[in-house]
Enzyme design. Structure first.
Site, PDB file in Angstrom:
ATOM      1  CG  ASN A  11      -1.989   1.033   1.195  1.00  0.00           C
ATOM      2  OD1 ASN A  11      -1.943   1.956   0.394  1.00  0.00           O
ATOM      3  ND2 ASN A  11      -2.971   0.902   2.074  1.00  0.00           N
ATOM      4  CG  PHE A  12       2.506   3.155  -3.486  1.00  0.00           C
ATOM      5  CD1 PHE A  12       3.376   2.174  -3.055  1.00  0.00           C
ATOM      6  CD2 PHE A  12       2.534   3.515  -4.831  1.00  0.00           C
ATOM      7  CE1 PHE A  12       4.261   1.546  -3.945  1.00  0.00           C
ATOM      8  CE2 PHE A  12       3.404   2.905  -5.729  1.00  0.00           C
ATOM      9  CZ  PHE A  12       4.266   1.924  -5.277  1.00  0.00           C
ATOM     10  CG  HIS A  95      -6.687   1.258   5.762  1.00  0.00           C
ATOM     11  ND1 HIS A  95      -6.074   2.196   6.574  1.00  0.00           N
ATOM     12  CD2 HIS A  95      -5.737   0.339   5.461  1.00  0.00           C
ATOM     13  CE1 HIS A  95      -4.804   1.857   6.738  1.00  0.00           C
ATOM     14  NE2 HIS A  95      -4.577   0.734   6.085  1.00  0.00           N
ATOM     15  CD  GLU A 143      -3.948  -3.153   9.262  1.00  0.00           C
ATOM     16  OE1 GLU A 143      -2.806  -3.449   8.877  1.00  0.00           O
ATOM     17  OE2 GLU A 143      -4.601  -2.203   8.781  1.00  0.00           O
ATOM     18  CB  ILE A 148      -0.472   0.762  11.146  1.00  0.00           C
ATOM     19  CG1 ILE A 148      -1.671  -0.166  10.874  1.00  0.00           C
ATOM     20  CG2 ILE A 148      -0.120   1.535   9.886  1.00  0.00           C
ATOM     21  CD1 ILE A 148      -2.947   0.559  10.502  1.00  0.00           C
ATOM     22  N   GLY A 183       2.546  -3.995  10.901  1.00  0.00           N
ATOM     23  CA  GLY A 183       3.822  -4.392  11.476  1.00  0.00           C
ATOM     24  C   GLY A 183       4.597  -5.413  10.684  1.00  0.00           C
ATOM     25  CB  ALA A 204       2.110   0.845   3.918  1.00  0.00           C
ATOM     26  CB  SER A 205       5.849   2.362   6.762  1.00  0.00           C
ATOM     27  OG  SER A 205       5.656   1.325   7.715  1.00  0.00           O
TER      28      SER A 205
END
Length: 231
Positions: A11-12, A95, A143, A148, A183, A204-205
């Protein structure tokens, strides 16, 4: 279902360097690893880039969010028709960073089913997952929102919770797939997610912040294969 399992969802979100030409370049890096390894990656790009990435790469694309509304008035909102026409193969629903009402979740899942789009409903507990299953989604993204952008993957920090969630889904609606997020930061996290019963994983990150993104993706691809073989 529109998507292939197992897969890894990237996920950007709105991270710097993921939009426009930069986003397309990142997508091509993901595509390169996908072609070389045979692993399946799914991308949730920034919304204006859905058409470009769906058209110019072979990656399956999902929308980060849509609004449950009919055609007509709704300035600035995003319709399911628009992302479908742009080439999306699925939609993230509810989300934690763009939550939906319970009624909107039901409406979006139903409309996705009508169009053959993958509905990926985000939930944070066994109870919320059980409620969401009443809408018959294609996938539940499970999640802990507090995890996150951390390195606290549930399959590593609380595997019993993951297994309880998997057991609930298998009992209530075995058609629905399970994607673990929050995570996930290493290939080992991906492998553990599949070993504990998930059908997919995502991040994502961890991808955006990786110092060597191609090496990171390769480790994830290897973990997808290993986890699928042991699952």
């Amino acid at each position: 279902m529109a998507l292939t399992y197992p897969h890894f969802l990237i996920n950007f979100k709105l991270y710097e360097g993921t939009a426009g030409a930069d986003g397309l370049a990142l997508a091509r890096t993901i595509e390169t690893v996908q072609r070389r390894t045979g692993a399946t990656f799914v991308l949730a790009p920034q919304t204006p880039d859905i058409y470009r990435i769906a058209t110019e790469t072979s990656l399956p694309v999902v929308a980060q969010s849509v609004d449950a509304l009919d055609a007509g008035r709704g300035n600035g909102q995003i319709s399911l028709d628009a992302v479908d026409s742009a080439g999306a193969e699925g939609v993230l629903v509810n989300h934690p960073e763009s939550p939906d009402s319970f009624g909107d979740v039901a409406e979006t899942v139903a409309r996705c089913a009508e169009r053959g789009l993958e509905s990926i409903v985000c939930v944070d507990s066994v109870e919320m997952g059980r409620a969401a299953l009443s809408f018959d989604p294609d996938c539940l993204l499970f999640e802990n929102p507090a995890d996150i952008a951390s390195d606290r993957a549930l399959a590593r920090t609380d595997p019993a919770r993951v297994e309880a969630f998997v057991s609930m889904v298998e009992a209530e609606n075995p058609r629905t797939r399970i994607l673990l997020g929050g995570g996930i930061s290493t290939g080992a996290d991906v492998k553990a997610s599949l070993e504990h019963g998930a059908d997919a994983a995502g991040a994502a990150s961890a991808f955006v912040g990786a110092s060597d993104r191609e090496a990171w993706l390769t480790a994830v691809a290897e973990a997808l294969e290993a986890g699928d073989e042991s699952g």
